[in-house]
Design a protein around this motif. Structure first.
Motif, PDB file in Angstrom:
ATOM      1  N   ILE A 181      49.736  30.118  28.783  1.00 40.05           N
ATOM      2  CA  ILE A 181      49.980  31.191  27.814  1.00 40.05           C
ATOM      3  C   ILE A 181      51.310  31.891  28.076  1.00 40.05           C
ATOM      4  CG2 ILE A 181      49.160  33.459  27.048  1.00 40.05           C
ATOM      5  CD1 ILE A 181      46.300  32.297  27.248  1.00 40.05           C
ATOM      6  N   GLU A 182      51.687  32.034  29.340  1.00 38.00           N
ATOM      7  CA  GLU A 182      52.956  32.717  29.618  1.00 38.00           C
ATOM      8  C   GLU A 182      54.163  31.804  29.428  1.00 38.00           C
ATOM      9  OE1 GLU A 182      54.043  32.530  34.351  1.00 38.00           O
ATOM     10  OE2 GLU A 182      52.767  34.162  33.686  1.00 38.00           O
ATOM     11  N   ASP A 183      53.957  30.505  29.289  1.00 27.97           N
ATOM     12  CA  ASP A 183      55.039  29.540  29.087  1.00 27.97           C
ATOM     13  C   ASP A 183      55.371  29.440  27.594  1.00 27.97           C
ATOM     14  OD1 ASP A 183      56.872  27.476  29.201  1.00 27.97           O
ATOM     15  OD2 ASP A 183      55.429  25.965  29.878  1.00 27.97           O
ATOM     16  N   THR A 184      55.942  30.497  27.079  1.00 28.72           N
ATOM     17  CA  THR A 184      56.201  30.624  25.642  1.00 28.72           C
ATOM     18  C   THR A 184      57.028  29.471  25.088  1.00 28.72           C
ATOM     19  OG1 THR A 184      56.216  32.997  26.020  1.00 28.72           O
ATOM     20  CG2 THR A 184      57.005  32.243  23.889  1.00 28.72           C
ATOM     21  N   ALA A 185      57.987  29.003  25.850  1.00 27.92           N
ATOM     22  CA  ALA A 185      58.860  27.929  25.373  1.00 27.92           C
ATOM     23  C   ALA A 185      58.081  26.655  25.065  1.00 27.92           C
ATOM     24  CB  ALA A 185      59.959  27.647  26.392  1.00 27.92           C
ATOM     25  N   SER A 186      56.913  26.487  25.676  1.00 34.18           N
ATOM     26  CA  SER A 186      56.121  25.267  25.456  1.00 34.18           C
ATOM     27  C   SER A 186      55.218  25.353  24.226  1.00 34.18           C
ATOM     28  CB  SER A 186      55.265  24.955  26.692  1.00 34.18           C
ATOM     29  OG  SER A 186      54.175  25.859  26.808  1.00 34.18           O
ATOM     30  N   GLN A 199      65.680  36.163  26.362  1.00 31.27           N
ATOM     31  CA  GLN A 199      65.759  36.766  27.696  1.00 31.27           C
ATOM     32  C   GLN A 199      64.539  36.277  28.471  1.00 31.27           C
ATOM     33  OE1 GLN A 199      66.646  40.994  27.780  1.00 31.27           O
ATOM     34  NE2 GLN A 199      65.122  41.277  29.376  1.00 31.27           N
ATOM     35  N   PRO A 200      64.746  35.651  29.650  1.00 32.41           N
ATOM     36  CA  PRO A 200      63.619  35.037  30.348  1.00 32.41           C
ATOM     37  C   PRO A 200      62.597  36.003  30.947  1.00 32.41           C
ATOM     38  CG  PRO A 200      65.629  34.773  31.617  1.00 32.41           C
ATOM     39  CD  PRO A 200      66.007  35.402  30.311  1.00 32.41           C
ATOM     40  N   GLY A 201      62.966  37.188  31.278  1.00 31.88           N
ATOM     41  CA  GLY A 201      62.003  38.090  31.892  1.00 31.88           C
ATOM     42  C   GLY A 201      61.868  37.835  33.375  1.00 31.88           C
ATOM     43  N   SER A 202      61.093  38.667  34.037  1.00 27.67           N
ATOM     44  CA  SER A 202      60.903  38.545  35.483  1.00 27.67           C
ATOM     45  C   SER A 202      59.515  37.989  35.774  1.00 27.67           C
ATOM     46  CB  SER A 202      61.130  39.908  36.134  1.00 27.67           C
ATOM     47  OG  SER A 202      60.212  40.853  35.624  1.00 27.67           O
ATOM     48  N   GLY A 203      58.937  38.379  36.903  1.00 28.85           N
ATOM     49  CA  GLY A 203      57.652  37.853  37.331  1.00 28.85           C
ATOM     50  C   GLY A 203      56.638  37.687  36.221  1.00 28.85           C
ATOM     51  N   HIS A 204      56.224  36.451  36.014  1.00 29.90           N
ATOM     52  CA  HIS A 204      55.234  36.092  34.986  1.00 29.90           C
ATOM     53  C   HIS A 204      55.634  36.542  33.587  1.00 29.90           C
ATOM     54  CE1 HIS A 204      52.602  34.269  37.862  1.00 29.90           C
ATOM     55  NE2 HIS A 204      52.729  35.330  38.628  1.00 29.90           N
ATOM     56  N   GLY A 205      56.947  36.585  33.340  1.00 34.45           N
ATOM     57  CA  GLY A 205      57.447  36.815  31.991  1.00 34.45           C
ATOM     58  C   GLY A 205      57.629  38.256  31.571  1.00 34.45           C
ATOM     59  N   LEU A 206      57.421  39.211  32.465  1.00 32.56           N
ATOM     60  CA  LEU A 206      57.599  40.605  32.096  1.00 32.56           C
ATOM     61  C   LEU A 206      59.028  40.830  31.604  1.00 32.56           C
ATOM     62  CD1 LEU A 206      56.426  43.466  31.928  1.00 32.56           C
ATOM     63  CD2 LEU A 206      57.239  43.829  34.270  1.00 32.56           C
ATOM     64  N   GLY A 207      59.153  41.383  30.402  1.00 33.43           N
ATOM     65  CA  GLY A 207      60.460  41.614  29.812  1.00 33.43           C
ATOM     66  C   GLY A 207      61.007  40.438  29.022  1.00 33.43           C
ATOM     67  N   GLN A 208      60.279  39.336  29.014  1.00 38.32           N
ATOM     68  CA  GLN A 208      60.728  38.170  28.249  1.00 38.32           C
ATOM     69  C   GLN A 208      60.857  38.528  26.771  1.00 38.32           C
ATOM     70  OE1 GLN A 208      58.057  34.839  27.007  1.00 38.32           O
ATOM     71  NE2 GLN A 208      59.376  33.644  28.373  1.00 38.32           N
ATOM     72  N   LYS A 249      53.964  44.148  29.170  1.00 39.70           N
ATOM     73  CA  LYS A 249      53.026  44.417  30.272  1.00 39.70           C
ATOM     74  C   LYS A 249      52.442  43.085  30.721  1.00 39.70           C
ATOM     75  CE  LYS A 249      48.776  46.897  31.393  1.00 39.70           C
ATOM     76  NZ  LYS A 249      47.634  47.618  30.846  1.00 39.70           N
ATOM     77  N   VAL A 250      52.336  42.922  32.037  1.00 39.17           N
ATOM     78  CA  VAL A 250      51.734  41.715  32.598  1.00 39.17           C
ATOM     79  C   VAL A 250      50.737  42.123  33.670  1.00 39.17           C
ATOM     80  CG1 VAL A 250      52.157  39.616  33.936  1.00 39.17           C
ATOM     81  CG2 VAL A 250      53.745  40.261  32.129  1.00 39.17           C
ATOM     82  N   ASP A 251      49.558  41.540  33.599  1.00 35.33           N
ATOM     83  CA  ASP A 251      48.524  41.714  34.619  1.00 35.33           C
ATOM     84  C   ASP A 251      48.053  40.306  34.996  1.00 35.33           C
ATOM     85  OD1 ASP A 251      46.516  42.612  36.311  1.00 35.33           O
ATOM     86  OD2 ASP A 251      45.131  43.041  34.670  1.00 35.33           O
ATOM     87  N   TYR A 252      48.949  39.523  35.588  1.00 34.27           N
ATOM     88  CA  TYR A 252      48.667  38.124  35.883  1.00 34.27           C
ATOM     89  C   TYR A 252      47.528  38.020  36.891  1.00 34.27           C
ATOM     90  CZ  TYR A 252      49.245  33.276  37.175  1.00 34.27           C
ATOM     91  OH  TYR A 252      49.021  31.952  37.390  1.00 34.27           O
TER      92      TYR A 252
END
Length: 158
Positions: free
Chosen positions: A26-31, A47-56, A78-81
């Protein structure tokens, strides 16, 4: 609720899946265009974002069964991985989406809450009479997403 506003709640269940592997997909948006091609025609990571896509930030072009294309940009706010994430959307769809993942015995339950307002002019105009068709298009698209994610789980394991 005004005719141009939509609120959807989708539930997916995956047997024999681990929460981390579902969250990773789910976090691999490009796929998305690869495993969910019935909806996502193009995704460009701005913009790639940081840990687990935060800011992507991702530009998305979507088209399902009905003859219209939606273009929107979403930002992961928001990410709560691995338990989920929240995104905001601008463009043809303005609003927010929340992914919620819960591990259970033998699998993972996924919930997606999507609250958006249509901004595409001709859809705003048609929304009062076309609402059932637009909602049905969303439901069809989400069912294809569940099928695609199930296939992507298999592909990534083998």
């Amino acid at each position: 609720m005004p005719a141009q506003e939509y609120s959807f709640l989708t539930h997916w269940r995956f047997a024999d899946a681990q929460i981390g592997e579902v969250a990773d997909i789910i976090e691999d948006t490009a796929s998305f265009p690869r495993w969910w091609p019935q909806l996502f025609k193009k995704v460009t990571i701005v913009q790639p974002g940081s840990g687990h896509g935060l800011g992507q930030v991702a530009n998305c072009e979507c088209r399902a069964r009905l003859p219209y294309t939606l273009r929107f940009t979403y930002t992961v706010v928001k990410v709560d991985y691995p338990n989920g994430s929240t995104l905001t959307s601008t463009g043809d769809l303005i609003g927010a989406g929340i992914w919620r993942l819960v591990a259970r015995a033998g699998g993972v339950d996924v919930e997606y809450e999507w609250r958006v307002r249509l901004e595409k002019p001709f859809l705003r105009l048609l929304s009062p009479i076309a609402r059932p068709f637009l909602a049905g298009n969303h439901e069809w698209s989400m069912a294809r997403g569940q099928e695609g994610l199930r296939s992507e789980l298999f592909r990534r394991r083998h």
